[in-house]
Design a protein around this motif. Structure first.
Motif, PDB file in Angstrom:
ATOM      1  N   VAL A  37       0.822  -1.218   0.000  1.00  0.00           N
ATOM      2  CA  VAL A  37       0.000   0.000   0.000  1.00  0.00           C
ATOM      3  C   VAL A  37       0.853   1.265   0.000  1.00  0.00           C
ATOM      4  CG1 VAL A  37      -2.071  -1.008   1.063  1.00  0.00           C
ATOM      5  CG2 VAL A  37      -0.297  -0.053   2.531  1.00  0.00           C
ATOM      6  N   PHE A  38       2.091   1.169   0.473  1.00  0.00           N
ATOM      7  CA  PHE A  38       2.941   2.369   0.454  1.00  0.00           C
ATOM      8  C   PHE A  38       3.252   2.785  -0.985  1.00  0.00           C
ATOM      9  CE2 PHE A  38       3.891   0.348   4.570  1.00  0.00           C
ATOM     10  CZ  PHE A  38       3.448   1.368   5.402  1.00  0.00           C
ATOM     11  N   GLU A  39       3.421   1.779  -1.875  1.00  0.00           N
ATOM     12  CA  GLU A  39       3.611   2.094  -3.303  1.00  0.00           C
ATOM     13  C   GLU A  39       2.310   2.636  -3.893  1.00  0.00           C
ATOM     14  OE1 GLU A  39       5.065  -1.550  -5.013  1.00  0.00           O
ATOM     15  OE2 GLU A  39       7.008  -1.365  -3.977  1.00  0.00           O
ATOM     16  N   GLU A  40       1.191   2.031  -3.494  1.00  0.00           N
ATOM     17  CA  GLU A  40      -0.108   2.508  -3.995  1.00  0.00           C
ATOM     18  C   GLU A  40      -0.336   3.967  -3.603  1.00  0.00           C
ATOM     19  OE1 GLU A  40      -2.605   0.985  -5.768  1.00  0.00           O
ATOM     20  OE2 GLU A  40      -1.369  -0.798  -6.104  1.00  0.00           O
ATOM     21  N   PHE A  41       0.081   4.311  -2.378  1.00  0.00           N
ATOM     22  CA  PHE A  41      -0.109   5.691  -1.907  1.00  0.00           C
ATOM     23  C   PHE A  41       0.578   6.684  -2.849  1.00  0.00           C
ATOM     24  CE2 PHE A  41      -0.379   4.220   2.794  1.00  0.00           C
ATOM     25  CZ  PHE A  41      -1.735   3.992   2.634  1.00  0.00           C
ATOM     26  N   GLN A  42       1.721   6.251  -3.406  1.00  0.00           N
ATOM     27  CA  GLN A  42       2.471   7.169  -4.265  1.00  0.00           C
ATOM     28  C   GLN A  42       1.839   7.309  -5.637  1.00  0.00           C
ATOM     29  OE1 GLN A  42       6.623   5.978  -4.050  1.00  0.00           O
ATOM     30  NE2 GLN A  42       6.789   7.244  -2.218  1.00  0.00           N
ATOM     31  N   ILE A  43       1.282   6.215  -6.154  1.00  0.00           N
ATOM     32  CA  ILE A  43       0.732   6.259  -7.516  1.00  0.00           C
ATOM     33  C   ILE A  43      -0.760   6.607  -7.501  1.00  0.00           C
ATOM     34  CG2 ILE A  43       0.677   5.030  -9.727  1.00  0.00           C
ATOM     35  CD1 ILE A  43       2.466   2.866  -8.241  1.00  0.00           C
ATOM     36  N   HIS A  44      -1.517   5.909  -6.629  1.00  0.00           N
ATOM     37  CA  HIS A  44      -2.977   6.093  -6.606  1.00  0.00           C
ATOM     38  C   HIS A  44      -3.455   6.327  -5.173  1.00  0.00           C
ATOM     39  CE1 HIS A  44      -3.381   4.795 -10.738  1.00  0.00           C
ATOM     40  NE2 HIS A  44      -2.706   3.681 -10.474  1.00  0.00           N
ATOM     41  N   PRO A  45      -3.078   7.458  -4.597  1.00  0.00           N
ATOM     42  CA  PRO A  45      -3.494   7.673  -3.192  1.00  0.00           C
ATOM     43  C   PRO A  45      -5.013   7.640  -3.027  1.00  0.00           C
ATOM     44  CG  PRO A  45      -2.592   9.699  -4.150  1.00  0.00           C
ATOM     45  CD  PRO A  45      -2.312   8.595  -5.127  1.00  0.00           C
ATOM     46  N   GLU A  46      -5.744   7.967  -4.091  1.00  0.00           N
ATOM     47  CA  GLU A  46      -7.207   8.026  -3.979  1.00  0.00           C
ATOM     48  C   GLU A  46      -7.831   6.641  -3.807  1.00  0.00           C
ATOM     49  OE1 GLU A  46      -5.450   8.448  -6.700  1.00  0.00           O
ATOM     50  OE2 GLU A  46      -6.260   7.033  -8.156  1.00  0.00           O
ATOM     51  N   ARG A  47      -7.057   5.586  -4.096  1.00  0.00           N
ATOM     52  CA  ARG A  47      -7.626   4.244  -4.005  1.00  0.00           C
ATOM     53  C   ARG A  47      -7.871   3.793  -2.567  1.00  0.00           C
ATOM     54  NH1 ARG A  47      -4.180   0.817  -8.460  1.00  0.00           N
ATOM     55  NH2 ARG A  47      -5.386   1.435 -10.281  1.00  0.00           N
ATOM     56  N   PHE A  48      -7.101   4.358  -1.678  1.00  0.00           N
ATOM     57  CA  PHE A  48      -7.196   3.874  -0.294  1.00  0.00           C
ATOM     58  C   PHE A  48      -8.499   4.339   0.356  1.00  0.00           C
ATOM     59  CE2 PHE A  48      -6.183   3.686   4.258  1.00  0.00           C
ATOM     60  CZ  PHE A  48      -5.686   2.398   4.311  1.00  0.00           C
ATOM     61  N   SER A  49      -9.114   3.446   1.124  1.00  0.00           N
ATOM     62  CA  SER A  49     -10.308   3.809   1.886  1.00  0.00           C
ATOM     63  C   SER A  49      -9.997   3.616   3.354  1.00  0.00           C
ATOM     64  CB  SER A  49     -11.489   2.919   1.513  1.00  0.00           C
ATOM     65  OG  SER A  49     -11.650   2.874   0.134  1.00  0.00           O
ATOM     66  N   PHE A  50     -10.831   4.222   4.196  1.00  0.00           N
ATOM     67  CA  PHE A  50     -10.516   4.236   5.614  1.00  0.00           C
ATOM     68  C   PHE A  50     -11.419   3.336   6.442  1.00  0.00           C
ATOM     69  CE2 PHE A  50      -8.592   7.869   3.702  1.00  0.00           C
ATOM     70  CZ  PHE A  50      -7.336   7.907   4.290  1.00  0.00           C
ATOM     71  N   THR A  51     -12.179   2.467   5.768  1.00  0.00           N
ATOM     72  CA  THR A  51     -12.947   1.479   6.524  1.00  0.00           C
ATOM     73  C   THR A  51     -12.665   0.095   5.950  1.00  0.00           C
ATOM     74  OG1 THR A  51     -14.924   1.465   5.134  1.00  0.00           O
ATOM     75  CG2 THR A  51     -14.821   3.150   6.864  1.00  0.00           C
ATOM     76  N   ILE A  52     -12.742  -0.891   6.806  1.00  0.00           N
ATOM     77  CA  ILE A  52     -12.550  -2.278   6.385  1.00  0.00           C
ATOM     78  C   ILE A  52     -13.630  -2.652   5.380  1.00  0.00           C
ATOM     79  CG2 ILE A  52     -12.622  -4.669   7.201  1.00  0.00           C
ATOM     80  CD1 ILE A  52     -11.486  -3.650   9.895  1.00  0.00           C
ATOM     81  N   GLU A  53     -14.841  -2.168   5.650  1.00  0.00           N
ATOM     82  CA  GLU A  53     -15.976  -2.451   4.775  1.00  0.00           C
ATOM     83  C   GLU A  53     -15.668  -2.044   3.336  1.00  0.00           C
ATOM     84  OE1 GLU A  53     -19.527  -0.569   6.244  1.00  0.00           O
ATOM     85  OE2 GLU A  53     -20.746  -1.239   4.548  1.00  0.00           O
ATOM     86  N   ASP A  54     -15.169  -0.822   3.153  1.00  0.00           N
ATOM     87  CA  ASP A  54     -14.913  -0.334   1.796  1.00  0.00           C
ATOM     88  C   ASP A  54     -13.756  -1.084   1.144  1.00  0.00           C
ATOM     89  OD1 ASP A  54     -16.967   1.386   2.024  1.00  0.00           O
ATOM     90  OD2 ASP A  54     -15.751   3.165   2.461  1.00  0.00           O
ATOM     91  N   ILE A  55     -12.682  -1.273   1.884  1.00  0.00           N
ATOM     92  CA  ILE A  55     -11.520  -1.929   1.269  1.00  0.00           C
ATOM     93  C   ILE A  55     -11.860  -3.358   0.859  1.00  0.00           C
ATOM     94  CG2 ILE A  55      -9.227  -2.875   1.786  1.00  0.00           C
ATOM     95  CD1 ILE A  55      -8.441  -0.275   2.895  1.00  0.00           C
ATOM     96  N   MET A  56     -12.576  -4.080   1.723  1.00  0.00           N
ATOM     97  CA  MET A  56     -12.866  -5.483   1.419  1.00  0.00           C
ATOM     98  C   MET A  56     -13.936  -5.613   0.340  1.00  0.00           C
ATOM     99  SD  MET A  56     -10.685  -7.133   3.125  1.00  0.00           S
ATOM    100  CE  MET A  56     -11.206  -8.842   3.061  1.00  0.00           C
ATOM    101  N   ASN A  57     -14.934  -4.732   0.341  1.00  0.00           N
ATOM    102  CA  ASN A  57     -16.008  -4.856  -0.644  1.00  0.00           C
ATOM    103  C   ASN A  57     -15.650  -4.232  -1.987  1.00  0.00           C
ATOM    104  OD1 ASN A  57     -17.624  -6.279   1.090  1.00  0.00           O
ATOM    105  ND2 ASN A  57     -18.772  -4.496   1.790  1.00  0.00           N
ATOM    106  N   ASP A  58     -14.899  -3.114  -1.963  1.00  0.00           N
ATOM    107  CA  ASP A  58     -14.581  -2.431  -3.222  1.00  0.00           C
ATOM    108  C   ASP A  58     -13.298  -2.953  -3.861  1.00  0.00           C
ATOM    109  OD1 ASP A  58     -16.766  -1.011  -2.534  1.00  0.00           O
ATOM    110  OD2 ASP A  58     -15.713   0.820  -1.937  1.00  0.00           O
TER     111      ASP A  58
END
Ligand SMILES: [Zn+2]
Lengths: 751, 122
Positions: free
Chosen positions: A553-574
């Motif tokens: 996720v640290f690499e993702e933060f650099q390329i696509h920071p918008e992809r990260f979500s702040f709930t388990i629900e969103d990360i697991m479902n989306d």
């Protein structure tokens, strides 16, 4: 002279020449206060002024509280920093008479056992002895402890050559050299995989630790510096209490101090009996199901019959699951007593002095080789997985006595959330240190709903009224992990009721910059809730471990920071990271290596709900909705509130009508009890349900129904320990079956 | 004289009977299991603790497994109040959870002038 037969001779020889001093059954089964000694009787005769007793007691109490603060500040263990410890003063007989107000009160009843062992076995043992300046320690739960991640320091106190008291400090140290790092191995299949098992042992003389022994302990654990630092800090802590004790002797005389220790014990015991008389007489029963051994999901039944007659209270756990020979979830009976004792100290009578006499009048009935009274040969490092549910069964049962009690000393509450939802970790840090310990998030359990208001969110652990969840950032400075989301309450993670339970927060953990790092989690309750509600309230939901692997996720933060979500629900479902794998599991994660930027996500649980959901004030429902504690679905489908979704304004009349209709629907779908049980109750557990414990007769214990183990029956008073198959072998067998089906051209059936 | 025993249940010590505290409805003899006077519903736990994660994808979803766990909801047959819930594996006998000593309760009440109120600490 009578002639001894051979058997008698042999017994006499063995009696005089013990080959092994294991835990003493007489010491371990007893939890009453010791008989009054002649010295105590004399001291009590000479100390008649209750004001003196009160003054000395306050002096000693502030001494142990001061020691608690000292240890919290000086202790190097993460557990010490957030209050997972206790300091106490014992009578000369080894009864814990006063302990620190804060910290883990579970210790208050079970630390007497090692002190009594030292008295009985080492005092007159020429190779050991007990002298001024001696320092003892222990950690083996089979001699009296919660689990062997907790280490004690115990010192005797002499006055003019006479032993008058003992002092101890005990801390959750974490690392102890077990098969997994962090001190609470769930992978331990025998006591020999649980790391250091220190029976009560002399580790110092003249208040100096013996360096050869310390070095041996340091070589036996992953955190050698921590081992030394905390042996020292506990020693200095006990010496401070000793100083306060000696000051009290200087001011009031030794008799006043001895009398105070004894009187505190006797008065507490009498007061508990008096308070029990205020309860109605009768029997309350509770069943709870632990849904995992931490290695596999199975139902482990906790069966409680709580009977109160006059000033007698009996916790009868017969009918509970058998012990597991190769699982770490077994409880030593003394540990169960400690846990139940702080039910009263923390939740029922918090105004009583903190000492073991609180539990003295209370009796226990637990079958030997039950998982709540496990034998010497079984591992117990994760005893919390059975004694926490036993506590929760007790908490629910006690509430049913307290409601109609003549007097109460606290408000009634639904059961507290009861699992240590946290990350245990181990590996090499960014500073090059080898460590193994745990985060303080286990202390963020949700409180049970009260009879007059909602439970508090993530407020305190079930085993300590006063503890802290620590500074996550402080932890991250020392260790190569990061909680990307921490302390964020989770929507709909709520035990519903007229008053709801306090909710728990989500944690998203990852690691960065370590050559070797891994995590563990150790909780039950991913298939079956681990607590109940009270008086028509619902239990908490269930909690999975969620993983996202194959991503940094640290690499993702650099390329696509918008992809990260702040709930388990969103990360697991989306599933925002395209090439990652997403999975959910039960919460028994054995130590697993993690790669940089992979996510491990867990959620702290909710305390139980109190009362009927239809009686919940609609305004409180709107408040929860506004605070995103619940979803619109919950507001309308659980609480049946009708409101304007834009303004959150309640339509009072429509809500009243909707709730009346829901009551009508209940009357329509509900079946009269007698009719219901005829179709519901089965004679035995379902054949395909892994079930351990009694079903409809507490004298008959079932075990099996898991991975080809047949469902066997045994008498409750003749339990055979359960031997579980290796989960990997179970998985291999499933896969081999699927493979065979494919090879025979059949459609594989998924296990 | 009625003694409140829980949020929703009381015992009438003179008639020796369990009653609903919301509507006064007679449930059963106080010498028997009060649940005998209630309605029961076998609730799929996923209807209360609904899956938060996609149930079609994940084996664990924050929702209890309905094959392992059911919620028995107990209702007053007159007013529909949810008096008690019990989480049990399918087919497990419901618990006879409260069996109070009626004689002791009567003796306690006889020693009092006014009706006892279960309530908050003073
Ligand atoms: Zn009613």
């Amino acid at each position: 002279m009578a002639v001894m037969n051979q058997q008698e001779l042999l017994e006499k020889f063995l009696g005089q020449t013990p080959l092994f001093l294991g835990p003493d059954p007489d010491i371990m089964k007893e939890h009453d206060i010791a008989p009054q000694t002649d010295e105590e009787a004399r001291a009590l005769q000479l100390t008649t002024d209750p004001r003196v007793i009160s003054l000395v007691r306050s002096r000693l109490q502030s001494g142990v509280n001061e020691a608690f603060e000292m240890e919290e500040q000086m202790g190097a263990a993460p557990g010490a920093k957030w209050g997972d410890l206790i300091c106490g003063i014992y009578s000369a007989s080894g009864d814990l008479a006063l302990s620190s107000t804060g910290g883990v009160l579970v210790f208050s009843t079970l630390t007497q056992h090692p002190v009594k062992f030292i008295r009985k076995y080492w005092m007159n043992e020429p190779t050991v002895g007990v002298r001024p300046g001696d320092v003892f320690m222990h950690n083996d739960a089979r001699y009296g402890n919660i689990h062997n991640t907790d280490q004690s320091i115990i010192i005797p106190v002499f006055h003019e050559g006479v032993l008058i008291a003992w002092i101890s400090a005990i801390v959750h140290e974490g690392e102890n050299g077990a098969v997994e790092p962090g001190g609470m191995p769930s992978a331990a299949e025998s006591p020999y995989m649980e790391g250091l098992k220190i029976s009560p042992l002399k580790v110092g003389e003249n208040y100096q630790l013996k360096r050869d022994l310390v070095t041996y302990f340091q070589n036996s654990v992953r955190e050698p510096k921590l081992q030394l630092e905390d042996m020292k800090s506990k020693l200095f802590t006990t010496l401070r209490v000793k100083q306060r004790l000696e000051e009290a002797i200087a001011d009031y005389g030794v008799n006043a101090v001895v009398a105070t220790l004894r009187r505190t014990l006797e008065d507490t015991k009498e007061e508990v009996k008096r308070r029990l008389r205020e309860w109605p007489d009768g029997t309350v029963r509770t069943v709870l199901f632990a849904d995992s051994t931490l290695r596999e999901n199975v139902l482990v039944k906790i069966n409680l019959t709580l009977t109160k007659t006059g000033d007698r209270l009996v916790f009868d756990f017969r009918g509970s699951s058998p012990e597991f020979m190769n699982r770490a979830n077994n409880t030593v009976l003394a540990s169960l007593k400690g846990m139940l004792s702080q039910l009263f100290l923390s939740f029922v009578w918090p105004d009583l002095p903190r000492n073991q006499a609180v539990f003295a009048p209370i009796e226990l009935v637990v079958e030997p080789r039950s998982t709540l009274n496990s034998s010497y040969e079984t591992p117990n490092a994760q005893s919390m997985m059975t004694f926490f549910p036993a506590f929760s069964a007790g908490q629910a049962a006690v509430a049913k006595f307290l409601y109609s009690s003549e007097r109460r000393y606290t408000e009634l509450i639904a059961p507290w959330y009861n699992m240590i939802t946290t990350f245990i970790y181990g590996g090499i840090t960014q500073h090059g240190e080898t460590v193994g310990n745990l985060c303080a998030d286990l202390n963020g359990m949700g409180g049970g709903a009260h009879e007059t208001h909602d439970g508090e969110h993530s407020i305190a652990p079930i085993f300590a009224a006063m503890a802290d969840i620590g500074e996550q950032e402080f932890n991250e400075e020392e260790n190569p992990f990061m909680q990307l989301v921490s302390k964020k309450l989770m929507r709909d993670n709520q035990a519903f009721g007229k008053f709801r339970g306090g909710q728990g927060y989500q944690m998203m953990m990852t690691t960065k910059g370590s050559p070797f790092w891994g995590f563990m989690t150790t909780c039950i309750g991913s298939k079956f809730p681990s607590i109940t509600g009270l008086f028509g309230g619902y239990a908490c939901p269930t909690y999975p471990l969620c993983k996202v692997k194959g991503v940094n996720v640290f690499e993702e933060f650099q390329i696509h920071p918008e992809r990260f979500s702040f709930t388990i629900e969103d990360i697991m479902n989306d599933r925002p990271f395209p090439n990652a794998t997403y999975s959910t599991h039960h919460m028994g994660l054995q130590f697993e290596l993690a790669k940089d930027g992979e996510l491990y996500m867990i959620t702290q649980g909710s305390g139980g709900g109190y009362g009927d959901v239809l009686e919940r004030d609609p305004q409180l429902v709107m408040k929860d909705l506004e605070e995103e504690l619940i979803s619109p679905w919950t507001a309308s489908e659980i609480y049946h509130v009708v409101y304007d979704p834009d303004t959150l304004r309640v339509d009072e009349e429509a809500t009243l009508q909707e709730r009346l209709q829901e009551r009508q629907r209940r009357l329509q779908r509900g079946v009269p009890y007698q009719e219901f049980v005829k179709t519901w109750v089965t004679n035995e557990p379902p054949a395909d349900l892994p079930f351990f414990g009694s079903w409809n007769d507490r004298d008959v214990i079932y075990a099996g129904g898991y991975a080809g183990m047949p469902q066997t029956k045994m008498a409750a008073d003749a339990i055979t320990p359960v031997m579980m198959p290796d989960p990997k072998d179970v998985r291999i067998a499933e896969l081999e079956q699927i493979l065979a089906q494919i090879q025979h051209g059949m459609e594989p059936s998924h296990g | 004289m009625r003694v409140p025993m829980t949020e929703y249940l009381e015992i009438d010590v003179e008639t020796e009977s369990w009653h609903c505290r919301r509507c006064g409805h007679y449930l059963t003899s106080a010498r028997r299991n009060y649940k005998e006077g209630l309605l029961v519903y076998d609730r799929n736990p996923q209807e209360i603790h609904r899956p938060i994660l996609r149930a079609d994808v994940y084996p664990f979803t924050f929702s209890p497994d309905p094959k392992w766990c059911r919620i028995l909801e107990f209702y007053c047959p007159q007013c529909g109040t949810q008096v008690e819930t019990e989480y049990l594996p399918p087919g497990h006998p419901p618990t006879y959870d409260m069996e109070f000593d009626l004689e002791a309760l009567k003796a306690r009440m006889a020693g009092k002038n006014s009706s006892h109120k279960g309530g908050n600490p003073a």
